[in-house]
Design an enzyme around this catalytic site. Structure first.
Site, PDB file in Angstrom:
ATOM      1  N   CYS A 163      42.738  43.038  43.434  1.00  0.00           N
ATOM      2  CA  CYS A 163      43.919  43.740  42.944  1.00  0.00           C
ATOM      3  C   CYS A 163      43.756  44.166  41.482  1.00  0.00           C
ATOM      4  O   CYS A 163      42.886  44.945  41.164  1.00  0.00           O
ATOM      5  CB  CYS A 163      45.170  42.904  43.179  1.00  0.00           C
ATOM      6  SG  CYS A 163      46.691  43.893  43.085  1.00  0.00           S
ATOM      7  N   HIS A 175      45.546  42.599  48.804  1.00  0.00           N
ATOM      8  CA  HIS A 175      45.623  41.131  48.770  1.00  0.00           C
ATOM      9  C   HIS A 175      45.359  40.580  50.162  1.00  0.00           C
ATOM     10  O   HIS A 175      46.274  40.104  50.843  1.00  0.00           O
ATOM     11  CB  HIS A 175      46.995  40.678  48.282  1.00  0.00           C
ATOM     12  CG  HIS A 175      47.183  40.763  46.805  1.00  0.00           C
ATOM     13  ND1 HIS A 175      46.576  39.890  45.924  1.00  0.00           N
ATOM     14  CD2 HIS A 175      47.912  41.615  46.043  1.00  0.00           C
ATOM     15  CE1 HIS A 175      46.919  40.188  44.677  1.00  0.00           C
ATOM     16  NE2 HIS A 175      47.731  41.229  44.728  1.00  0.00           N
ATOM     17  N   GLU A 181      44.142  37.891  50.840  1.00  0.00           N
ATOM     18  CA  GLU A 181      44.362  36.438  50.817  1.00  0.00           C
ATOM     19  C   GLU A 181      45.819  36.046  50.981  1.00  0.00           C
ATOM     20  O   GLU A 181      46.126  34.862  51.192  1.00  0.00           O
ATOM     21  CB  GLU A 181      43.830  35.850  49.503  1.00  0.00           C
ATOM     22  CG  GLU A 181      44.720  36.021  48.283  1.00  0.00           C
ATOM     23  CD  GLU A 181      44.678  37.401  47.647  1.00  0.00           C
ATOM     24  OE1 GLU A 181      45.333  37.597  46.609  1.00  0.00           O
ATOM     25  OE2 GLU A 181      43.999  38.303  48.196  1.00  0.00           O
TER      26      GLU A 181
END
Length: 311
Positions: A142, A235, A237
């Protein structure tokens, strides 16, 4: 992949409840193998949550990973206790003489500042320059990806009219690339950012390749041709409820945020969002670990200098 962490790290209980193989230091010391050494520079304010998210993905492979957590010395976290940081995190001065197979640099909620206005910018630049000599492959996430592209290639970010928040479709632009091995032609990833980068600026650099992009999210995955730099502008994750937590946080602050796109069923924040990017996230991290970390780095990390000089 059993991930080796300090025995009392808060993330351990969460990961063990999900059947993620977490190996305490004591057991790892009895195994006669050389673990991959991964260092995570965690710039997120929600450090414990981010630790858990990243360790979950790093644990999805058959080899042992030795994790180090890194914080900036020039920025004091307001959202994580000093005790947690001093117990589990190191500063750059403590690790700068070491070498690592891989590194992850997370995002940070500072996109609307000029890079040079970020209070730890000089330290971050020093760490990124250090990584070129001491880390084989680095994954930037990011804002971390935007910072890396700017510092290494002078690629400027641009600000969106509205915040890009939600779960968006992306196209694989090079399905034969090792980082995208096993990906569907169309896949989904969460995004939560105010800024992006123009594809035209990336195409000016022959050392970079855009691997995935979306109609709404734009450029999303970029890789250097030698695989030593991976830039993820989304993102992968994120947990199921991370975007929801961000949304309700901003509601409580009176900021009148937009509802994350393609996230809540029927755009109703009272409903539980489906998790539709889990397999993509696991593939992304396992491909990075396998093809650009495990397969590339030498058994003796002291040989890394010679290997890097040939790339």
């Amino acid at each position: 992949m059993p991930i080796k962490v300090q025995s009392n790290l808060p993330a351990i209980k969460v990961l063990e409840s999900e059947n993620i193989f977490v190996m305490p230091e004591e057991r790892a010391m009895t195994q006669d193998i050389r673990p991959l050494k991964i260092i995570i520079l965690n710039l997120m304010p929600t450090k414990i949550e981010t630790e858990t998210q990243l360790l979950r993905l790093l644990g999805n492979s058959p080899l042992q990973v030795d994790i180090e957590l890194l914080q900036t010395a020039t920025h004091k976290s307001k959202n994580t206790s000093r005790r947690h940081l001093t117990t589990f995190y190191k500063t750059f001065d403590e690790i700068k003489n070491q070498k690592f197979d891989g590194m992850i640099i997370t995002g940070a909620p500072v996109e609307q500042l000029d890079f040079e206005e970020v209070d730890y910018w000089d330290e971050l630049c020093e760490i990124m320059d250090w990584a070129k000599r001491h880390v084989y492959s680095t994954m930037y996430i990011c804002w971390g990806a935007q910072a890396g592209l700017y510092h290494r290639y002078g690629i400027e970010k641009f600000e969106f009219t509205d915040k890009l928040s939600g779960v968006f479709e992306h196209r694989t632009l090079n399905p034969l690339h090792p980082l995208l091995r096993g990906f569907d032609d169309i896949f989904k990833l969460p995004h939560s950012r105010f800024t992006g980068v123009h594809s035209a600026d990336i195409y000016k650099h022959d050392k970079l390749e855009i691997l995935a992009a979306g109609d709404t999210a734009g450029v999303s995955i970029v890789c250097s041709k030698n695989g030593r730099e991976i830039y993820i502008l989304g993102h992968a994750e994120y947990d199921r409820d991370t975007l929801a937590n961000e949304y309700f946080r901003d509601v409580n602050r009176g900021l009148d945020p937009v509802v994350p796109e393609n996230y809540f069923p029927d755009d109703d924040p009272t409903l539980t969002p489906p998790m539709v990017w889990r397999s993509t996230a696991n593939l992304l991290f396992s491909n990075w670990l396998n093809y650009y970390v495990y397969q590339q780095t030498p058994y003796d990390l002291e040989d890394l200098k010679k290997l890097i000089s040939n790339n």
